[in-house]
Design a protein around this motif. Structure first.
Motif, PDB file in Angstrom:
ATOM      1  N   THR A  62      39.162   1.785   7.494  1.00  0.00           N
ATOM      2  CA  THR A  62      38.468   2.589   6.503  1.00  0.00           C
ATOM      3  C   THR A  62      38.650   4.060   6.812  1.00  0.00           C
ATOM      4  OG1 THR A  62      36.428   2.417   7.798  1.00  0.00           O
ATOM      5  CG2 THR A  62      36.750   0.836   6.005  1.00  0.00           C
ATOM      6  N   ALA A  63      38.665   4.858   5.753  1.00  0.00           N
ATOM      7  CA  ALA A  63      38.835   6.299   5.911  1.00  0.00           C
ATOM      8  C   ALA A  63      37.612   6.905   6.591  1.00  0.00           C
ATOM      9  CB  ALA A  63      39.058   6.944   4.545  1.00  0.00           C
ATOM     10  N   LYS A  64      37.804   8.050   7.239  1.00  0.00           N
ATOM     11  CA  LYS A  64      36.732   8.653   8.015  1.00  0.00           C
ATOM     12  C   LYS A  64      35.543   9.035   7.149  1.00  0.00           C
ATOM     13  CE  LYS A  64      39.758  10.469  11.636  1.00  0.00           C
ATOM     14  NZ  LYS A  64      40.261  11.685  12.311  1.00  0.00           N
ATOM     15  N   GLN A  65      35.816   9.494   5.928  1.00  0.00           N
ATOM     16  CA  GLN A  65      34.713   9.919   5.084  1.00  0.00           C
ATOM     17  C   GLN A  65      33.824   8.758   4.668  1.00  0.00           C
ATOM     18  OE1 GLN A  65      37.913  10.275   4.372  1.00  0.00           O
ATOM     19  NE2 GLN A  65      38.423   9.793   2.243  1.00  0.00           N
ATOM     20  N   ALA A  66      34.303   7.530   4.829  1.00  0.00           N
ATOM     21  CA  ALA A  66      33.497   6.368   4.458  1.00  0.00           C
ATOM     22  C   ALA A  66      32.892   5.695   5.676  1.00  0.00           C
ATOM     23  CB  ALA A  66      34.358   5.359   3.693  1.00  0.00           C
ATOM     24  N   SER A  67      33.017   6.313   6.845  1.00  0.00           N
ATOM     25  CA  SER A  67      32.551   5.669   8.059  1.00  0.00           C
ATOM     26  C   SER A  67      31.040   5.666   8.182  1.00  0.00           C
ATOM     27  CB  SER A  67      33.156   6.366   9.287  1.00  0.00           C
ATOM     28  OG  SER A  67      32.765   7.725   9.306  1.00  0.00           O
ATOM     29  N   THR A  68      30.373   6.633   7.535  1.00  0.00           N
ATOM     30  CA  THR A  68      28.923   6.637   7.588  1.00  0.00           C
ATOM     31  C   THR A  68      28.379   5.587   6.649  1.00  0.00           C
ATOM     32  OG1 THR A  68      28.884   8.361   5.901  1.00  0.00           O
ATOM     33  CG2 THR A  68      28.831   9.074   8.208  1.00  0.00           C
ATOM     34  N   ASN A  69      27.219   5.063   6.993  1.00  0.00           N
ATOM     35  CA  ASN A  69      26.642   3.974   6.212  1.00  0.00           C
ATOM     36  C   ASN A  69      25.551   4.504   5.300  1.00  0.00           C
ATOM     37  OD1 ASN A  69      26.069   1.384   5.356  1.00  0.00           O
ATOM     38  ND2 ASN A  69      24.500   1.105   6.922  1.00  0.00           N
ATOM     39  N   PRO A  70      25.759   4.542   3.987  1.00  0.00           N
ATOM     40  CA  PRO A  70      24.715   5.014   3.090  1.00  0.00           C
ATOM     41  C   PRO A  70      23.477   4.132   3.199  1.00  0.00           C
ATOM     42  CG  PRO A  70      26.828   4.815   1.942  1.00  0.00           C
ATOM     43  CD  PRO A  70      26.982   4.155   3.271  1.00  0.00           C
ATOM     44  N   ALA A  71      22.325   4.753   2.952  1.00  0.00           N
ATOM     45  CA  ALA A  71      21.075   4.007   3.043  1.00  0.00           C
ATOM     46  C   ALA A  71      21.080   2.855   2.061  1.00  0.00           C
ATOM     47  CB  ALA A  71      19.898   4.941   2.747  1.00  0.00           C
ATOM     48  N   VAL A  78      55.049   2.814   9.939  1.00  0.00           N
ATOM     49  CA  VAL A  78      54.043   3.231   8.965  1.00  0.00           C
ATOM     50  C   VAL A  78      53.859   2.089   7.969  1.00  0.00           C
ATOM     51  CG1 VAL A  78      53.406   4.876   7.169  1.00  0.00           C
ATOM     52  CG2 VAL A  78      54.611   5.662   9.216  1.00  0.00           C
ATOM     53  N   VAL A  79      52.639   1.580   7.885  1.00  0.00           N
ATOM     54  CA  VAL A  79      52.314   0.475   6.977  1.00  0.00           C
ATOM     55  C   VAL A  79      51.498   1.041   5.822  1.00  0.00           C
ATOM     56  CG1 VAL A  79      51.247  -1.795   6.738  1.00  0.00           C
ATOM     57  CG2 VAL A  79      52.276  -1.117   8.928  1.00  0.00           C
ATOM     58  N   GLU A  80      52.035   0.909   4.622  1.00  0.00           N
ATOM     59  CA  GLU A  80      51.327   1.363   3.417  1.00  0.00           C
ATOM     60  C   GLU A  80      50.541   0.200   2.834  1.00  0.00           C
ATOM     61  OE1 GLU A  80      52.258   3.242  -1.015  1.00  0.00           O
ATOM     62  OE2 GLU A  80      53.837   3.160   0.509  1.00  0.00           O
ATOM     63  N   LEU A  81      49.262   0.445   2.538  1.00  0.00           N
ATOM     64  CA  LEU A  81      48.364  -0.620   2.100  1.00  0.00           C
ATOM     65  C   LEU A  81      47.957  -0.457   0.649  1.00  0.00           C
ATOM     66  CD1 LEU A  81      45.912  -0.845   5.157  1.00  0.00           C
ATOM     67  CD2 LEU A  81      47.884  -2.297   4.688  1.00  0.00           C
ATOM     68  N   ASP A  82      47.667  -1.588   0.029  1.00  0.00           N
ATOM     69  CA  ASP A  82      46.999  -1.596  -1.268  1.00  0.00           C
ATOM     70  C   ASP A  82      45.529  -1.293  -1.007  1.00  0.00           C
ATOM     71  OD1 ASP A  82      45.925  -2.092  -3.750  1.00  0.00           O
ATOM     72  OD2 ASP A  82      46.049  -4.268  -3.578  1.00  0.00           O
ATOM     73  N   THR A  83      45.028  -0.201  -1.554  1.00  0.00           N
ATOM     74  CA  THR A  83      43.682   0.274  -1.210  1.00  0.00           C
ATOM     75  C   THR A  83      42.601  -0.248  -2.136  1.00  0.00           C
ATOM     76  OG1 THR A  83      44.055   2.281  -2.519  1.00  0.00           O
ATOM     77  CG2 THR A  83      44.587   2.377  -0.175  1.00  0.00           C
ATOM     78  N   ASP A  84      42.938  -1.093  -3.095  1.00  0.00           N
ATOM     79  CA  ASP A  84      41.919  -1.643  -3.990  1.00  0.00           C
ATOM     80  C   ASP A  84      41.071  -2.649  -3.232  1.00  0.00           C
ATOM     81  OD1 ASP A  84      42.864  -0.143  -6.054  1.00  0.00           O
ATOM     82  OD2 ASP A  84      44.173  -1.726  -6.840  1.00  0.00           O
ATOM     83  N   VAL A  85      39.753  -2.445  -3.240  1.00  0.00           N
ATOM     84  CA  VAL A  85      38.820  -3.378  -2.609  1.00  0.00           C
ATOM     85  C   VAL A  85      37.864  -3.851  -3.674  1.00  0.00           C
ATOM     86  CG1 VAL A  85      37.069  -3.698  -0.837  1.00  0.00           C
ATOM     87  CG2 VAL A  85      39.019  -2.218  -0.398  1.00  0.00           C
ATOM     88  N   SER A  86      37.918  -5.127  -3.982  1.00  0.00           N
ATOM     89  CA  SER A  86      37.091  -5.655  -5.059  1.00  0.00           C
ATOM     90  C   SER A  86      35.635  -5.715  -4.626  1.00  0.00           C
ATOM     91  CB  SER A  86      37.559  -7.063  -5.450  1.00  0.00           C
ATOM     92  OG  SER A  86      37.506  -7.930  -4.340  1.00  0.00           O
ATOM     93  N   GLY A  87      34.755  -5.256  -5.508  1.00  0.00           N
ATOM     94  CA  GLY A  87      33.332  -5.457  -5.307  1.00  0.00           C
ATOM     95  C   GLY A  87      32.642  -4.411  -4.447  1.00  0.00           C
ATOM     96  N   LYS A  92      45.251   4.641   3.204  1.00  0.00           N
ATOM     97  CA  LYS A  92      46.464   4.319   2.459  1.00  0.00           C
ATOM     98  C   LYS A  92      47.620   3.989   3.391  1.00  0.00           C
ATOM     99  CE  LYS A  92      49.090   4.196  -1.273  1.00  0.00           C
ATOM    100  NZ  LYS A  92      48.946   3.162  -2.313  1.00  0.00           N
ATOM    101  N   GLU A  93      47.752   4.758   4.473  1.00  0.00           N
ATOM    102  CA  GLU A  93      48.864   4.554   5.403  1.00  0.00           C
ATOM    103  C   GLU A  93      48.338   4.458   6.829  1.00  0.00           C
ATOM    104  OE1 GLU A  93      51.681   7.658   4.865  1.00  0.00           O
ATOM    105  OE2 GLU A  93      52.537   6.791   3.039  1.00  0.00           O
ATOM    106  N   ILE A  94      48.843   3.479   7.564  1.00  0.00           N
ATOM    107  CA  ILE A  94      48.473   3.267   8.955  1.00  0.00           C
ATOM    108  C   ILE A  94      49.732   3.404   9.789  1.00  0.00           C
ATOM    109  CG2 ILE A  94      47.288   1.748  10.574  1.00  0.00           C
ATOM    110  CD1 ILE A  94      45.645   2.572   8.124  1.00  0.00           C
TER     111      ILE A  94
END
Length: 474
Positions: free
Chosen positions: A179-188, A323-332, A340-342
């Protein structure tokens, strides 16, 4: 009216010390003691939640997001709202449910390396897998897993060990994609997924007395080694709980192996390569279902159906990067942002051929057109797990054509691709052929004109002959 003991808060505060919790419950025999224990538990819990405690290093303080718990009546009649994170509440509920679910099989003294590094007893129940400290009766914090939530399971050799050891890696849902760094925090209020479970076993048989529980008699028949025991226990438990989609995947040297010899076990082919993720070193395993990065946190798994493309960078004389490019769509889950890239770096140049030819090209990972097909299959599989109301019978039993819903959807997708190809062929109109067709058309027209002229001459000759015949007759 006597104030009841706040067992829920006490359980959260003393989760790692069930002996203290048991003593409190036993000695809370008067209203005064009950009130005292409730006040102590409330104070400690609020200190843990606020992060103001100065006892111990900051890295060991418990971080808690605040959401609303059900209110608790206080002795003075006021209502006191206590913050409890949704993740902690879920973990607590799972732990309570796991304790209430009878243990069917227990394997003692197993080395767990994630999410905690400690020896635990691994417990199997009908609905749960969890670890608990020896001599206790409650699960260790954060090590409780519903069988139905496990999406991937792996059996892999531990690298760089003189004696053969193996890791079982169990990945619950939403725990393994980067997961990207900006999404690492857990919203309440948002559920925090569990961490992967990794535990290590030797290549030996279980110790005498190391297996207990009602299912231990059945386990004896498959207890020649720890591997055979856990293979049987994990597979049987997941199937019994209704998890039929997760398969236990083992590394296969026929699918991929490194050309580098292992100094500790030179006669055994290495099914991994050493690599770096940033500044952290680890191992890459190229498996039948995807690429696994371990065994240090965060453990990462990149499923084949999420890989868009694989490329290489920083190709030097002795090393290269992947470099592995990923499909970033996460359902739900709109809040999750997948990287996007690892990039994995410092891989030995000797393994380039094996990675590129044996694995990447064999699975079509360098071909972007194949990524769309993999994505379509993944989406079809996800849809098949969630049948539309009224279609459950068709999804389970198949229709009159004998195909399941997934097979039928795959056939329709293939047919759609074929139709698109047919349309492209019909619309194909090369210029060179237009010219030749035009010339051919002119030649044909000329031939038709010549035929018409010949026919006209023939008719005139016939008329002259008829006139001459009439003249002779006269």
């Amino acid at each position: 009216m006597a104030t009841p003991l706040d067992v829920q808060t006490l359980r959260l505060v003393f989760e790692s010390r069930p002996d203290i919790l048991a003593n409190i419950q036993r000695t809370a025999d008067t209203p005064a003691r009950t009130t005292l224990f409730n006040d102590i538990a409330s104070f400690v819990y609020e200190r843990l939640g606020s992060g103001d405690s100065q006892d111990g290093p900051a890295s060991k303080r418990r971080r808690i997001d605040t959401t609303q718990l059900p209110t608790h009546p206080q002795p003075n009649g006021q209502v006191h709202e206590r913050g409890l994170p949704a993740a902690s509440q879920t973990v607590g509920l799972n732990a309570d449910a796991a304790v209430a679910d009878p243990v069917l099989l227990e394997v003692k003294d197993i080395s767990v390396t994630a999410p905690h590094r400690k020896k635990y007893d691994i417990c199997f129940t009908k609905q749960f897998l969890y670890a608990r400290a020896s001599g206790t009766s409650v699960p260790a914090q954060g090590v409780v897993y519903l069988w139905k939530d496990i999406e991937h399971a792996f059996y892999l050799p531990v690298p760089d060990k003189a004696q053969a050891q193996y890791n079982y890696v169990l990945l619950p849902r939403d725990s393994y994609l980067p997961t990207a760094k900006q999404a690492s925090t857990n919203p309440a209020g948002r559920h925090q997924p569990l961490e992967p479970l990794v535990f290590t076993i030797p290549a030996t048989a279980p110790k005498p007395g190391g297996v207990a529980g009602p299912s231990s008699a059945a386990a004896e028949a498959v207890s020649d080694t720890y591997s055979s025991l856990f293979h049987w226990a994990l597979t049987t438990s997941m199937r019994s709980a209704g998890n039929h989609s997760c398969q236990l995947v083992a590394s296969d040297p026929k699918l991929f192996h490194s050309v580098a010899r292992q100094p500790h076990r030179p006669n055994e082919k290495a099914v991994h390569v050493k690599a770096f993720r940033g500044s952290k070193d680890g191992f890459l395993f190229f498996l039948a279902t995807g690429i696994l990065w371990g065994f240090k946190k965060p453990i990462m798994f990149l499923p084949l159906d999420r890989i868009v493309a694989v490329s290489y960078t920083n190709v030097l004389r002795t090393t290269f990067n992947i470099v592995v490019e990923l499909d970033t769509d996460v359902s739900g889950d709109a809040d999750v942002v997948i990287e996007k890239e690892i990039e994995f770096g410092m891989i030995d140049q000797e393994d380039y051929g094996g990675i590129d030819e044996t694995y990447v090209r064999r699975h079509g990972l360098a071909d972007r057109s194949m990524a769309e097909q993999r994505k379509a299959k993944r989406e079809l599989a996800e849809n098949n797990k969630k049948p539309v109301a009224g279609d459950e019978v068709a999804a389970e039993e198949g229709d009159a054509d004998g195909l399941t819903a997934l097979e039928r959807a795959q056939r329709e997708a293939e047919q759609q691709l074929q139709d698109e190809e047919d349309e492209l062929e019909e619309d194909y109109d090369p210029g060179s052929e237009d010219d030749s067709e035009g010339e051919g058309g002119s030649s044909g027209d000329d031939d038709d004109d010549d035929d018409d002229e010949a026919q006209a001459d023939y008719d005139e000759d016939e008329e002259e002959e008829d006139d001459e015949a009439e003249g002779l007759g006269n």
